[in-house]
Each structure stands twice: as structure tokens, then as C-alpha cells.
Design an enzyme around this catalytic site. Structure first.
Site, PDB file in Angstrom:
ATOM      1  N   ASP A 124      -0.547 -81.418 -58.832  1.00  0.00           N
ATOM      2  CA  ASP A 124      -0.692 -80.189 -57.873  1.00  0.00           C
ATOM      3  C   ASP A 124      -0.549 -78.810 -58.551  1.00  0.00           C
ATOM      4  O   ASP A 124       0.243 -78.727 -59.431  1.00  0.00           O
ATOM      5  CB  ASP A 124       0.252 -80.419 -56.619  1.00  0.00           C
ATOM      6  CG  ASP A 124       0.006 -81.653 -55.606  1.00  0.00           C
ATOM      7  OD1 ASP A 124      -1.178 -81.997 -55.742  1.00  0.00           O
ATOM      8  OD2 ASP A 124       1.019 -81.971 -54.873  1.00  0.00           O
ATOM      9  N   ARG A 174      -9.222 -80.962 -58.278  1.00  0.00           N
ATOM     10  CA  ARG A 174      -9.350 -81.036 -56.898  1.00  0.00           C
ATOM     11  C   ARG A 174      -9.365 -79.508 -56.908  1.00  0.00           C
ATOM     12  O   ARG A 174      -8.638 -78.765 -57.169  1.00  0.00           O
ATOM     13  CB  ARG A 174      -7.848 -81.531 -56.406  1.00  0.00           C
ATOM     14  CG  ARG A 174      -8.082 -81.178 -54.793  1.00  0.00           C
ATOM     15  CD  ARG A 174      -6.474 -81.135 -54.218  1.00  0.00           C
ATOM     16  NE  ARG A 174      -5.843 -82.613 -54.503  1.00  0.00           N
ATOM     17  CZ  ARG A 174      -4.608 -82.613 -54.456  1.00  0.00           C
ATOM     18  NH1 ARG A 174      -3.823 -81.663 -54.645  1.00  0.00           N
ATOM     19  NH2 ARG A 174      -4.179 -83.892 -54.450  1.00  0.00           N
ATOM     20  N   HIS A 217     -10.561 -78.434 -44.988  1.00  0.00           N
ATOM     21  CA  HIS A 217     -10.798 -78.947 -43.708  1.00  0.00           C
ATOM     22  C   HIS A 217     -11.844 -78.077 -43.187  1.00  0.00           C
ATOM     23  O   HIS A 217     -12.100 -78.147 -42.104  1.00  0.00           O
ATOM     24  CB  HIS A 217      -9.386 -78.889 -42.941  1.00  0.00           C
ATOM     25  CG  HIS A 217      -8.290 -79.446 -43.593  1.00  0.00           C
ATOM     26  ND1 HIS A 217      -7.528 -78.579 -44.252  1.00  0.00           N
ATOM     27  CD2 HIS A 217      -7.759 -80.652 -43.649  1.00  0.00           C
ATOM     28  CE1 HIS A 217      -6.653 -79.425 -44.797  1.00  0.00           C
ATOM     29  NE2 HIS A 217      -6.759 -80.711 -44.476  1.00  0.00           N
TER      30      HIS A 217
HETATM   31  C1  LIG Z   1      -5.872 -82.718 -50.273  1.00  0.00           C
HETATM   32  C2  LIG Z   1      -5.315 -81.278 -50.477  1.00  0.00           C
HETATM   33  C3  LIG Z   1      -4.554 -81.076 -51.478  1.00  0.00           C
HETATM   34  C4  LIG Z   1      -4.088 -79.802 -51.534  1.00  0.00           C
HETATM   35  N1  LIG Z   1      -3.508 -79.341 -52.687  1.00  0.00           N
HETATM   36  C5  LIG Z   1      -2.910 -78.193 -52.900  1.00  0.00           C
HETATM   37  C6  LIG Z   1      -2.386 -77.762 -54.141  1.00  0.00           C
HETATM   38  O1  LIG Z   1      -2.307 -78.678 -55.155  1.00  0.00           O
HETATM   39  N2  LIG Z   1      -2.103 -76.462 -54.209  1.00  0.00           N
HETATM   40  C7  LIG Z   1      -2.247 -75.651 -53.194  1.00  0.00           C
HETATM   41  O2  LIG Z   1      -1.748 -74.169 -53.455  1.00  0.00           O
HETATM   42  N3  LIG Z   1      -2.889 -75.858 -52.089  1.00  0.00           N
HETATM   43  C8  LIG Z   1      -3.297 -77.316 -51.713  1.00  0.00           C
HETATM   44  N4  LIG Z   1      -3.986 -77.423 -50.620  1.00  0.00           N
HETATM   45  C9  LIG Z   1      -3.719 -76.601 -49.420  1.00  0.00           C
HETATM   46  C10 LIG Z   1      -5.069 -75.488 -49.602  1.00  0.00           C
HETATM   47  O3  LIG Z   1      -4.899 -74.883 -50.624  1.00  0.00           O
HETATM   48  C11 LIG Z   1      -5.277 -74.863 -48.273  1.00  0.00           C
HETATM   49  O4  LIG Z   1      -3.985 -74.211 -48.205  1.00  0.00           O
HETATM   50  C12 LIG Z   1      -5.304 -75.527 -46.909  1.00  0.00           C
HETATM   51  O5  LIG Z   1      -6.415 -76.981 -47.179  1.00  0.00           O
HETATM   52  C13 LIG Z   1      -6.094 -74.968 -45.891  1.00  0.00           C
HETATM   53  O6  LIG Z   1      -7.397 -74.531 -46.498  1.00  0.00           O
HETATM   54  P1  LIG Z   1      -8.672 -75.091 -45.819  1.00  0.00           P
HETATM   55  O7  LIG Z   1      -9.572 -75.225 -47.013  1.00  0.00           O
HETATM   56  O8  LIG Z   1      -8.571 -76.508 -44.976  1.00  0.00           O
HETATM   57  O9  LIG Z   1      -9.258 -73.931 -45.221  1.00  0.00           O
HETATM   58  P2  LIG Z   1      -8.617 -72.993 -43.840  1.00  0.00           P
HETATM   59  O10 LIG Z   1      -9.896 -71.774 -43.669  1.00  0.00           O
HETATM   60  O11 LIG Z   1      -7.433 -72.712 -43.806  1.00  0.00           O
HETATM   61  O12 LIG Z   1      -8.811 -73.991 -42.637  1.00  0.00           O
HETATM   62  C14 LIG Z   1      -9.992 -74.498 -42.177  1.00  0.00           C
HETATM   63  C15 LIG Z   1      -9.794 -75.308 -40.983  1.00  0.00           C
HETATM   64  O13 LIG Z   1      -9.070 -76.307 -41.218  1.00  0.00           O
HETATM   65  C16 LIG Z   1      -8.108 -76.530 -40.203  1.00  0.00           C
HETATM   66  N5  LIG Z   1      -6.651 -76.482 -40.695  1.00  0.00           N
HETATM   67  C17 LIG Z   1      -6.379 -76.241 -41.864  1.00  0.00           C
HETATM   68  N6  LIG Z   1      -5.032 -75.862 -42.032  1.00  0.00           N
HETATM   69  C18 LIG Z   1      -4.506 -76.495 -40.920  1.00  0.00           C
HETATM   70  C19 LIG Z   1      -3.257 -76.843 -40.408  1.00  0.00           C
HETATM   71  N7  LIG Z   1      -2.109 -76.615 -41.308  1.00  0.00           N
HETATM   72  N8  LIG Z   1      -3.121 -77.499 -39.263  1.00  0.00           N
HETATM   73  C20 LIG Z   1      -4.150 -77.777 -38.540  1.00  0.00           C
HETATM   74  N9  LIG Z   1      -5.423 -77.359 -38.867  1.00  0.00           N
HETATM   75  C21 LIG Z   1      -5.385 -76.888 -40.107  1.00  0.00           C
HETATM   76  C22 LIG Z   1      -8.481 -75.708 -38.947  1.00  0.00           C
HETATM   77  O14 LIG Z   1      -9.305 -76.388 -38.369  1.00  0.00           O
HETATM   78  C23 LIG Z   1      -9.043 -74.564 -39.736  1.00  0.00           C
HETATM   79  O15 LIG Z   1      -9.761 -73.795 -38.861  1.00  0.00           O
HETATM   80  C24 LIG Z   1      -4.593 -78.801 -50.568  1.00  0.00           C
HETATM   81  C25 LIG Z   1      -5.135 -79.155 -49.491  1.00  0.00           C
HETATM   82  C26 LIG Z   1      -5.771 -80.417 -49.507  1.00  0.00           C
HETATM   83  C27 LIG Z   1      -6.908 -80.759 -48.227  1.00  0.00           C
END
Ligand SMILES: Cc1cc2nc3c(=O)[nH]c(=O)nc-3n(C[C@H](O)[C@H](O)[C@H](O)COP(=O)(O)OP(=O)(O)OC[C@H]3O[C@@H](n4cnc5c(N)ncnc54)[C@H](O)[C@@H]3O)c2cc1C
Length: 297
Positions: A124, A174, A217
Site C-alpha cells: 500500500d 494499483r 468506486h
Molecule cells: C482497493 C483500494 C485500495 C486502496 N489503497 C490505497 C492506498 O494504498 N493508499 C491510499 O492513499 N489510498 C488507497 N485507497 C483509497 C483511495 O485513495 C481513495 O481514498 C478512495 O478509494 C476514495 O476514492 P474513489 O476513487 O472511490 O473516489 P471518490 O471520488 O472519493 O468517491 C467516488 C464515490 O465512491 C463512493 N465512496 C468513496 N469513498 C466512500 C466511503 N468512504 N464510504 C462510502 N462511499 C464511498 C461514493 O459513492 C463516492 O461518490 C484505496 C482504495 C481502494 C478502492
């Protein structure tokens, strides 16, 4: 992240059951047994898993060694139970704050053990103070092992160069947006800028011919990825989507039914507080839900 580091805030909120209840939406439990149950459940819907033992910034070598031991146990259990799951680790949990070489050796042993079991270790990415050291360690290990991958955060200005360096070494990546509170000197502040960079980096990943993970997401990022794959005739088997446990489960299952590889990041363990706070910070609606229910607790 501001809230995640506040001990007083932590003890305040742990008094309220509603916080713990909502935390269990994002965290599979405190034990490996509970986590494996969540993996099995995900597998039954056609979703793969990646298990994460929660915990960051180990303060002693003993803590870091204990975390390594638990990761070994995780890998053995995944193998014994025959579940479809790999493992994600954080380098500060493995001792990065204590000593680079010590951390490297801990990770090396884990990756070596994972290879003997046919498994894969994803490292990560944490806050920007750790980016370079994390990449250095992954690249050093990649010289010896194929079963180790990295994470690139689209909100960092430096990420395109880092991604190209990793691709040159054929590291599996990733891509995510990034979850830490970063200063404007290193990271985009506007969501539109992060999103545009995410799409740009995603295209570089799909063009590389290496199997990568698209961790989001966001329906717009997912649609852009599908479009890009179709335009380039990349089959769904050429990459995977990744999402967090408890977030957009409907979409996870829908993508799997459409034939895409879908992996769920399943965290577990007793040190769930900072992880939970990052999830709340990303989605104020979750916090409002808790606050609305607080006084019914
Ligand atoms: C498999 C995976 C591994 C990850 N590993 C890391 C890592 O190693 N380092 C790092 O810095 N970050 C990591 N992240 C977190 C990532 O950086 C984001 O902070 C997180 O995924 C939210 O961004 P998003 O792309 O979903 O978009 P966003 O624009 O934040 O969200 C898009 C939509 O997703 C849904 N959503 C997003 N977050 C939430 C929540 N908490 N609760 C409910 N609904 C939500 C909502 O519908 C939102 O409108 C990881 C994420 C994933 C999916």
C-alpha cells in the site's frame, strides 16, 4: 489525517456504540478468522479479496515483527482454506519509521514466503513522506521477485514519473486517488485535477500490457476505464477493478457479473481507528449518519 491522529477524539468516539457499528461496515472484524469469513463471502459472489492487517507506524521492532508474523499466518491460512485472496501490507507497520533495511528485510521475508505459496503481496502507499522510500523498497524487491506490487496515488504531482519508473521495472500497480491529507506543494487540491490525472495514469497502465488494479468506486473513473479497455481491445481479463470492503457493494457485484475481475480490499484487526477515520473523511455522509444516530445510542 487530522482526526485519525487525535487520541482524545478516539477515546471520545469509542464510547459510542454507533461509531463501532459503522466501523464494522468498513472493517471485517478484529481477528483473522473473521476476515477469512469475509473473504469467503466475497468469493461466493465472484469477488476476489486482498486482506490487510490494520496497523500503521509500528513503534518498535517487536511490533513490526509481530505484524510480519501475522502476515505469515494470513498467507498460510489463505492457502489452507483455498480462498481467492492476496495480501496488502503497509511498510510503516513493517518498521519503515524505525530502519529502512529492517523494514526491507521484513517485507522480503513476507514476499519470499508468499512466492512459495503462489501468492502476491501488494505494498500500500501511505502519506507522501513515505512515497520515495516505499518505491525504492518495492523496486529493489522487484529485482528478485515477481509477486510484489505497488500503489500509485493520482493526487500526487509526482505520480506520472513514479508510474513510468515502476512500469519500466514491470511492477504491477494499483492506481487509486489517494487517501491522505497532503499539502498543495505535493498534491492536487481540486477533485477535477485528481480525476483527470487518474484517467491519464489509468491509460498508461492499460497500455502497458501488465496486469494492474484500478482502485476506485467512482462511476466516472470506472466508465473511463471500461471505455479505454474497449477502444484498445483489452479484454476484461487484462486488468482488475478494486474496491474497499463495505463501499459500493452493489457496484462490486455488478462489475463481477459483467465479467470484470473485481477485488475487494478487506481490512481487519484491532488497530482499525485510523483506517476508519480515512473512510469517514472521504464521505461526510457517513459521519452525518453517525451524528444523527449518536443520541439514540
Ligand atoms: C482497493 C483500494 C485500495 C486502496 N489503497 C490505497 C492506498 O494504498 N493508499 C491510499 O492513499 N489510498 C488507497 N485507497 C483509497 C483511495 O485513495 C481513495 O481514498 C478512495 O478509494 C476514495 O476514492 P474513489 O476513487 O472511490 O473516489 P471518490 O471520488 O472519493 O468517491 C467516488 C464515490 O465512491 C463512493 N465512496 C468513496 N469513498 C466512500 C466511503 N468512504 N464510504 C462510502 N462511499 C464511498 C461514493 O459513492 C463516492 O461518490 C484505496 C482504495 C481502494 C478502492
Amino acid at each position: 489525517m487530522f482526526l485519525a491522529n487525535r487520541e482524545n477524539f478516539k477515546s471520545f468516539i469509542l464510547r459510542y456504540k454507533i461509531f463501532r457499528d459503522v466501523a464494522w461496515r468498513f472493517v471485517a472484524g478484529e481477528t483473522l478468522e473473521e476476515a477469512i469469513r469475509a473473504v469467503r463471502e466475497a468469493n461466493s459472489h465472484g469477488l476476489r479479496g486482498t486482506l490487510d492487517l490494520l496497523g500503521e507506524n509500528s513503534g518498535s521492532r517487536e511490533d513490526a515483527r509481530n505484524a510480519s508474523r501475522e502476515v505469515f499466518q494470513m498467507l498460510d491460512t489463505i492457502r489452507q482454506d483455498g480462498v481467492d485472496c492476496n495480501v496488502s501490507v503497509k511498510l510503516t507497520q513493517l518498521g519503515l519509521d524505525l530502519d529502512n533495511e529492517f523494514c526491507y528485510q521484513n517485507l522480503r521475508e513476507i514476499v519470499h514466503h508468499a512466492r512459495s505459496l503462489g501468492n502476491f503481496i501488494r505494498v500500500d502507499m501511505e502519506g507522501s513522506a513515505y512515497t520515495q522510500r516505499t518505491l525504492d523498497i518495492v523496486l529493489r524487491l522487484r529485482g528478485e521477485f515477481e509477486n510484489v506490487g505497488a500503489v500509485i496515488q493520482a493526487y500526487l504531482y509526482r505520480s506520472e514519473k513514479d508510474l513510468r519508473d515502476l512500469l519500466a521495472a514491470r511492477v504491477r500497480i494499483r492506481l487509486c486517488k489517494g487517501a491522505y491529507l497532503e499539502p498543495e506543494s505535493v498534491a492536487f487540491k481540486m477533485k477535477t485535477d485528481t480525476d483527470a490525472n487518474f484517467v491519464k495514469l489509468m491509460k498508461l497502465l492499460l497500455d502497458s500490457g501488465i496486469y494492474h488494479g484500478i482502485g476506485t468506486h467512482d462511476p466516472k473513473m470506472i466508465a473511463a476505464t471500461k471505455r479505454c479497455a474497449t477502444e484498445r481491445s483489452i479484454p476484461p481479463s487484462g486488468f482488475e477493478f478494486q474496491m474497499l470492503y463495505g463501499v459500493r457493494r452493489d457496484l462490486q457485484i455488478r462489475l463481477a457479473r459483467e465479467g470484470y475481475n473485481m477485488r475487494v480490499y478487506i481490512p481487519y484487526g484491532r488497530a482499525w481507528f485510523p483506517y476508519f477515520m480515512r473512510r469517514l473523511a472521504e464521505r461526510p455522509a457517513n459521519l452525518f449518519f453517525i451524528l444523527r444516530n449518536l443520541f439514540r445510542d
